[in-house]
Design an enzyme around this catalytic site. Structure first.
Site, PDB file in Angstrom:
ATOM      1  N   ASP A 170      34.271  43.416  39.926  1.00  0.00           N
ATOM      2  CA  ASP A 170      33.011  43.644  39.423  1.00  0.00           C
ATOM      3  C   ASP A 170      31.938  42.396  39.665  1.00  0.00           C
ATOM      4  OD1 ASP A 170      33.650  41.878  37.339  1.00  0.00           O
ATOM      5  OD2 ASP A 170      33.786  43.271  35.802  1.00  0.00           O
ATOM      6  N   TYR A 264      33.513  32.318  41.917  1.00  0.00           N
ATOM      7  CA  TYR A 264      34.971  32.055  42.031  1.00  0.00           C
ATOM      8  C   TYR A 264      35.483  30.998  42.878  1.00  0.00           C
ATOM      9  CZ  TYR A 264      36.351  35.231  38.370  1.00  0.00           C
ATOM     10  OH  TYR A 264      36.552  35.937  37.109  1.00  0.00           O
TER      11      TYR A 264
HETATM   12  P1  NAD Z   1      43.409  43.793  27.556  1.00  0.00           P
HETATM   13  O1  NAD Z   1      44.720  42.832  27.121  1.00  0.00           O
HETATM   14  O2  NAD Z   1      42.452  43.938  26.640  1.00  0.00           O
HETATM   15  O3  NAD Z   1      43.847  45.178  27.980  1.00  0.00           O
HETATM   16  C1  NAD Z   1      44.818  45.436  28.707  1.00  0.00           C
HETATM   17  C2  NAD Z   1      45.610  46.661  28.152  1.00  0.00           C
HETATM   18  O4  NAD Z   1      46.610  46.829  29.170  1.00  0.00           O
HETATM   19  C3  NAD Z   1      46.291  46.213  26.819  1.00  0.00           C
HETATM   20  O5  NAD Z   1      46.064  47.235  25.922  1.00  0.00           O
HETATM   21  C4  NAD Z   1      47.779  46.213  27.315  1.00  0.00           C
HETATM   22  O6  NAD Z   1      48.605  46.770  26.227  1.00  0.00           O
HETATM   23  C5  NAD Z   1      47.803  47.156  28.486  1.00  0.00           C
HETATM   24  N1  NAD Z   1      48.995  47.134  29.321  1.00  0.00           N
HETATM   25  C6  NAD Z   1      49.523  46.196  29.617  1.00  0.00           C
HETATM   26  N2  NAD Z   1      50.714  46.371  30.585  1.00  0.00           N
HETATM   27  C7  NAD Z   1      50.663  47.781  30.463  1.00  0.00           C
HETATM   28  C8  NAD Z   1      51.396  48.693  31.313  1.00  0.00           C
HETATM   29  N3  NAD Z   1      52.520  48.183  32.032  1.00  0.00           N
HETATM   30  N4  NAD Z   1      51.280  50.016  31.159  1.00  0.00           N
HETATM   31  C9  NAD Z   1      50.235  50.265  30.755  1.00  0.00           C
HETATM   32  N5  NAD Z   1      49.296  49.509  29.784  1.00  0.00           N
HETATM   33  C10 NAD Z   1      49.461  48.162  29.812  1.00  0.00           C
HETATM   34  O7  NAD Z   1      42.517  43.110  28.587  1.00  0.00           O
HETATM   35  P2  NAD Z   1      41.027  42.956  29.381  1.00  0.00           P
HETATM   36  O8  NAD Z   1      40.636  41.942  28.969  1.00  0.00           O
HETATM   37  O9  NAD Z   1      40.442  44.346  28.496  1.00  0.00           O
HETATM   38  O10 NAD Z   1      41.253  43.175  30.867  1.00  0.00           O
HETATM   39  C11 NAD Z   1      41.863  44.229  31.459  1.00  0.00           C
HETATM   40  C12 NAD Z   1      42.330  44.166  33.036  1.00  0.00           C
HETATM   41  O11 NAD Z   1      41.003  44.376  33.608  1.00  0.00           O
HETATM   42  C13 NAD Z   1      42.814  42.803  33.092  1.00  0.00           C
HETATM   43  O12 NAD Z   1      43.647  43.027  34.229  1.00  0.00           O
HETATM   44  C14 NAD Z   1      41.624  42.126  33.714  1.00  0.00           C
HETATM   45  O13 NAD Z   1      41.865  41.119  34.493  1.00  0.00           O
HETATM   46  C15 NAD Z   1      40.834  43.380  34.312  1.00  0.00           C
HETATM   47  N6  NAD Z   1      39.438  42.997  34.987  1.00  0.00           N
HETATM   48  C16 NAD Z   1      39.229  42.946  36.307  1.00  0.00           C
HETATM   49  C17 NAD Z   1      37.919  43.093  36.579  1.00  0.00           C
HETATM   50  C18 NAD Z   1      37.843  42.934  38.169  1.00  0.00           C
HETATM   51  O14 NAD Z   1      36.655  42.382  38.383  1.00  0.00           O
HETATM   52  N7  NAD Z   1      38.690  43.261  39.026  1.00  0.00           N
HETATM   53  C19 NAD Z   1      36.906  42.916  35.654  1.00  0.00           C
HETATM   54  C20 NAD Z   1      37.257  42.710  34.412  1.00  0.00           C
HETATM   55  C21 NAD Z   1      38.584  42.930  34.019  1.00  0.00           C
HETATM   56  C1  G6P Z   2      34.838  38.956  36.170  1.00  0.00           C
HETATM   57  C2  G6P Z   2      35.859  39.025  37.157  1.00  0.00           C
HETATM   58  C3  G6P Z   2      37.123  39.754  36.690  1.00  0.00           C
HETATM   59  C4  G6P Z   2      37.625  38.914  35.478  1.00  0.00           C
HETATM   60  C5  G6P Z   2      36.534  38.697  34.687  1.00  0.00           C
HETATM   61  C6  G6P Z   2      36.957  37.594  33.326  1.00  0.00           C
HETATM   62  O1  G6P Z   2      34.297  39.938  35.702  1.00  0.00           O
HETATM   63  O2  G6P Z   2      35.337  39.568  38.443  1.00  0.00           O
HETATM   64  O3  G6P Z   2      38.039  39.990  37.815  1.00  0.00           O
HETATM   65  O4  G6P Z   2      38.706  39.510  34.884  1.00  0.00           O
HETATM   66  O5  G6P Z   2      35.407  38.250  34.986  1.00  0.00           O
HETATM   67  O6  G6P Z   2      36.362  37.585  32.354  1.00  0.00           O
HETATM   68  P1  G6P Z   2      36.705  37.074  31.159  1.00  0.00           P
HETATM   69  O7  G6P Z   2      35.442  37.288  30.212  1.00  0.00           O
HETATM   70  O8  G6P Z   2      37.797  38.003  30.642  1.00  0.00           O
HETATM   71  O9  G6P Z   2      37.070  35.571  31.228  1.00  0.00           O
HETATM   72 MN    MN Z   3      36.943  40.397  39.674  1.00  0.00          MN
END
Ligand code: NAD
Ligand code: G6P
Ligand code: MN
Length: 441
Positions: A170, A264
């Site tokens: 994102d 980043y």
């Molecule tokens: P979070 O810890 O609140 O949520 C993650 C959930 O995944 C938890 O409820 C956990 O229990 C669950 N989980 C862990 N391992 C699992 C498995 N093997 N099977 C099923 N469920 C499992 O984390 P968050 O801060 O909400 O972020 C969630 C994910 O999204 C992270 O990987 C974060 O890096 C990612 N993210 C990516 C982007 C991006 O740009 N690609 C943006 C925002 C968040």
């Molecule tokens: C951005 C990135 C994600 C990352 C997030 C972390 O959205 O694209 O890949 O997980 O920032 O944000 P946080 O608020 O969890 O540090």
């Molecule tokens: Mn990202």
């Protein structure tokens, strides 16, 4: 119109309510028949799910809603899996960030040693999700946000080459919204060229719908302010530490004055600055636990207690709009242009054709088709080659259980000063990741 069935994997994520709100907002163009949450931590998920159950009943009583920790129930009869799992949760993120800082090395969720440690945990969790999806709903698409997206994407390429998984981020979407504020345009009307790896790329062109070049105005603005804007309308990337990151883009731009940098890149271009400005005892994981996690889970509990979601706490964000737009593009074969992490196949002409790169793609019912971005200059290419090698070694280390390859991966990261420091960080990480990493020999 066809109605879709969705499972959100990582149902207990702080981002789940935002995505559900966005799905509700889009029911007219993306109708649903079923929405399920799946998580392997039933307790964490239940807090969010009980609140969403109320929200769904009040706003879309016709959509079947459920939540489960049983993969068969979760993945049976679904068209899309929206995945955002965090293997090891925030407790492990905190260690990813704090262990490198012991050696005055960048401690970050997805970049440098922290991202490598996280990658070694995520690969197994993601491969398991893909297996569930393919067992119970072979035609399903997985739209994956789970980080570290570059390493996860490379693992998908190597281990699941035929699978219908699209890895996304994102950050470019969020930064493009900021660009929109800067030039006074709707981001949907702006067409970009971009190349890089995930969390490691540059915009080479930004134009409006008439083809007017917006780069001169953007370059001038970013050289002064980075991506900091005074429009305080965002719900994401607004904490003070993020504001510093947006501002730092001005210094990133100095290295590539013609290209707009992904925020980043600060971890690779100014790691010494990052370390100097990080409190080793209170990192981003702490901020998130004290901030977003508290707010989202607090809002969920308040909704359950009140017995209604009306006027209540969950917010909608651009993170959610991207994944819903992506699902629509696949469902209705729109060929909308979006950045996705895909196999290069010549899109970046002078870069490894098998690398997983982040580039603009046209997305239709067969998935994303990368668009040609031409040749890239030596500076960016050199950085990307080093980073790609590091990410590939992580995936190889995971598959082969190779200590040596993981040590090489850490040593190659631009954030790590020497093989000796890499080894110390690696040995500390092995200690705390026993439950999650394959055994390394
Ligand atoms: P979070 O810890 O609140 O949520 C993650 C959930 O995944 C938890 O409820 C956990 O229990 C669950 N989980 C862990 N391992 C699992 C498995 N093997 N099977 C099923 N469920 C499992 O984390 P968050 O801060 O909400 O972020 C969630 C994910 O999204 C992270 O990987 C974060 O890096 C990612 N993210 C990516 C982007 C991006 O740009 N690609 C943006 C925002 C968040
Ligand atoms: C951005 C990135 C994600 C990352 C997030 C972390 O959205 O694209 O890949 O997980 O920032 O944000 P946080 O608020 O969890 O540090
Ligand atoms: Mn990202």
């Amino acid at each position: 119109m066809k109605k879709f069935s969705i499972v959100i994997a990582g149902g207990g994520s702080t981002y789940t309510p935002g995505i559900v709100m966005m799905l509700l907002d889009n029911l007219n163009r993306f109708p649903l028949r079923s929405l399920k949450l799946y998580d392997n931590d039933g307790e964490r998920q239940e807090t969010i799910a009980k609140a969403l159950e109320i929200l769904m009943k009040e706003n879309a009583p016709d959509v079947e809603f459920g939540y489960t920790t049983d993969p068969q129930v979760a993945f049976t009869d679904v068209d899309f899996c929206m995945a955002h799992i965090r293997v090891g949760k925030y407790a492990m993120r905190e260690l990813d960030e704090k262990i490198p800082m012991r050696y005055r090395v960048v401690g970050q969720e997805t970049c440098g040693p922290g991202g490598i440690a996280y990658g070694m945990r995520s690969i197994g969790g993601m491969m398991e999700l893909i297996d569930f999806m393919e067992t119970y709903s072979p035609d399903c698409w997985m739209l994956n946000y789970s980080n570290p997206a570059s390493i996860v994407a490379e693992a998908c390429r190597v281990l699941k080459p035929q699978s219908k998984v699209i890895n996304i981020c994102d950050m470019p979407v969020g930064t493009k919204r900021r660009m929109g504020y800067i030039v006074g345009k709707d981001p949907k009307d702006m067409v970009v060229k971009y190349f890089g790896l995930n969390h490691f790329g540059w915009w080479t062109s930004v134009k409006d719908e008439n083809g007017t070049d917006l780069m001169p105005q953007l370059l001038e603005y970013v050289s002064q302010n980075g991506y900091l804007t005074d429009r305080a309308v965002e719900t994401q990337h607004m904490d003070e530490s993020w504001q510093q990151t947006h501002r730092k883009a001005a210094d990133l731009l100095k290295l590539t004055p013609q290209f707009l940098p992904n925020t980043y890149l600060k971890y690779y271009l100014y790691p010494d600055y990052v370390v100097d400005h990080t409190n080793p005892d209170h990192t981003r994981a702490n901020e998130v636990m004290e901030g977003r996690e508290k707010e989202v889970f607090g809002a969920a509990r308040a909704i359950v207690q009140a017995g209604t979601a009306k006027g209540g706490g969950f917010t909608i964000d651009n993170h959610a709009s991207f994944i819903v737009d992506l699902a629509c593009a696949i469902a209705f074969n729109t060929h909308e242009q979006m950045l996705c992490i895909v196999e290069n196949k010549g899109a970046i002409c002078n870069f490894d054709s098998t690398a997983m790169v982040e580039v603009p793609c046209l997305v239709g019912s067969d998935g994303p088709e990368p668009l040609c971005q031409g040749d890239i200059p030596t500076f960016a290419k050199g950085m990307m080659e080093e980073q790609l090698a590091s990410e590939r070694l992580v995936v190889e280390a995971w598959i082969e259980g190779s200590y040596l390859k993981l040590w090489q991966a850490l040593t190659l990261s631009k954030t790590v000063p020497s093989a000796a420091v890499a080894k110390k960080i690696l040995d500390d990480f092995i200690e705390v990741n026993r439950e999650y990493w394959p055994l390394l020999k």
